[in-house]
Design a protein around this motif. Structure first.
Motif, PDB file in Angstrom:
ATOM      1  N   ALA A  45       0.836  -1.205   0.000  1.00  0.00           N
ATOM      2  CA  ALA A  45       0.000   0.000   0.000  1.00  0.00           C
ATOM      3  C   ALA A  45       0.869   1.253   0.000  1.00  0.00           C
ATOM      4  O   ALA A  45       0.593   2.226  -0.715  1.00  0.00           O
ATOM      5  N   GLY A  48       2.097   2.026  -3.418  1.00  0.00           N
ATOM      6  CA  GLY A  48       1.072   2.081  -4.454  1.00  0.00           C
ATOM      7  C   GLY A  48       0.823   0.783  -5.197  1.00  0.00           C
ATOM      8  O   GLY A  48       0.347   0.794  -6.329  1.00  0.00           O
ATOM      9  N   LEU A  49       1.105  -0.344  -4.559  1.00  0.00           N
ATOM     10  CA  LEU A  49       0.933  -1.642  -5.223  1.00  0.00           C
ATOM     11  C   LEU A  49      -0.133  -2.516  -4.560  1.00  0.00           C
ATOM     12  O   LEU A  49      -0.186  -3.716  -4.816  1.00  0.00           O
ATOM     13  N   ALA A  50      -0.981  -1.927  -3.723  1.00  0.00           N
ATOM     14  CA  ALA A  50      -1.968  -2.717  -2.984  1.00  0.00           C
ATOM     15  C   ALA A  50      -2.917  -3.471  -3.921  1.00  0.00           C
ATOM     16  O   ALA A  50      -3.379  -4.560  -3.583  1.00  0.00           O
ATOM     17  N   LYS A  51      -3.196  -2.920  -5.101  1.00  0.00           N
ATOM     18  CA  LYS A  51      -4.117  -3.593  -6.036  1.00  0.00           C
ATOM     19  C   LYS A  51      -3.460  -4.771  -6.739  1.00  0.00           C
ATOM     20  O   LYS A  51      -4.150  -5.689  -7.180  1.00  0.00           O
ATOM     21  N   THR A  52      -2.147  -4.766  -6.847  1.00  0.00           N
ATOM     22  CA  THR A  52      -1.466  -5.849  -7.566  1.00  0.00           C
ATOM     23  C   THR A  52      -0.729  -6.811  -6.644  1.00  0.00           C
ATOM     24  O   THR A  52      -0.324  -7.879  -7.086  1.00  0.00           O
ATOM     25  N   TYR A  53      -0.550  -6.434  -5.383  1.00  0.00           N
ATOM     26  CA  TYR A  53       0.146  -7.306  -4.444  1.00  0.00           C
ATOM     27  C   TYR A  53      -0.776  -7.568  -3.264  1.00  0.00           C
ATOM     28  O   TYR A  53      -1.021  -6.680  -2.449  1.00  0.00           O
ATOM     29  N   SER A  54      -1.293  -8.808  -3.163  1.00  0.00           N
ATOM     30  CA  SER A  54      -2.324  -9.082  -2.167  1.00  0.00           C
ATOM     31  C   SER A  54      -1.980 -10.189  -1.166  1.00  0.00           C
ATOM     32  O   SER A  54      -2.729 -10.383  -0.208  1.00  0.00           O
TER      33      SER A  54
END
Length: 176
Positions: A45, A48-54
């Motif tokens: 998060a 800025g990668l919260a949507k691609t790294y879960s």
């Protein structure tokens, strides 16, 4: 988690800033099984990668490099989750790898990214994430090096230097 005795000297180093930021995260461990370490997910998060790294079961050496670079005020490469993307970070490490340089390595199925803290005759000693599922220092064979890159400094810290260490510990063979 405390630094292993052979690396305790790192806690007294005044820089580079990426090393200082990485040491603050030393000992962070991936959660077992289907669980996730919320700290690692928070890094996604933060950069800025919260949507691609879960999930922390996804290789996270590049994520670790991204959060360290961001906190140190350095740029983050495009596609930072891909370890070999870090081969374009900063500038070439002229004179060979030195303290705080970003090293990328090839391995079966991909790559790995970590920071130089020293070397012995056959291996680089690297501080990185997703090394044995944690942030730690491990030895990686010099033959696997893809590229060594130096952060761009306004003024390079005086302690950026080659560091020769004793060859203690096993060689890493797969950081995935």
């Amino acid at each position: 988690m405390a630094l292993p005795a052979q690396y305790a000297w790192l806690s007294k180093e005044p820089g580079p800033k990426m090393i200082l930021e990485a040491l603050k995260l030393f000992g962070t461990v991936e959660a077992a099984g289907s669980k996730d370490n919320p700290t690692i997910l928070a890094w996604a998060a933060e950069v800025g990668l919260a949507k691609t790294y879960s999930h922390d079961s996804i290789p996270w050496c590049g994520l670790f490099a991204a959060v360290v670079a961001k906190r140190a005020g350095k740029g983050v490469v495009d596609s930072p989750l891909w370890a070999l993307s870090w081969a374009e970070f900063g500038k070439p490490a002229e004179g060979g790898a030195m303290l705080g340089d970003v090293l990328t390595f090839k391995r079966d199925g991909g790559g790995h990214v970590a920071m130089y803290v020293g070397e012995d005759a056959s291996a680089y000693h690297c501080l990185g994430g997703n090394q044995s599922d944690q942030v730690c220092i491990t030895r990686i064979a010099k033959a696997r090096l893809y590229r060594a890159r130096r952060p761009i400094y306004n003024v390079q810290p005086a302690n950026v230097r080659k560091i020769v260490l004793v060859a203690n510990g096993k060689l890493s063979s797969n950081e995935a």
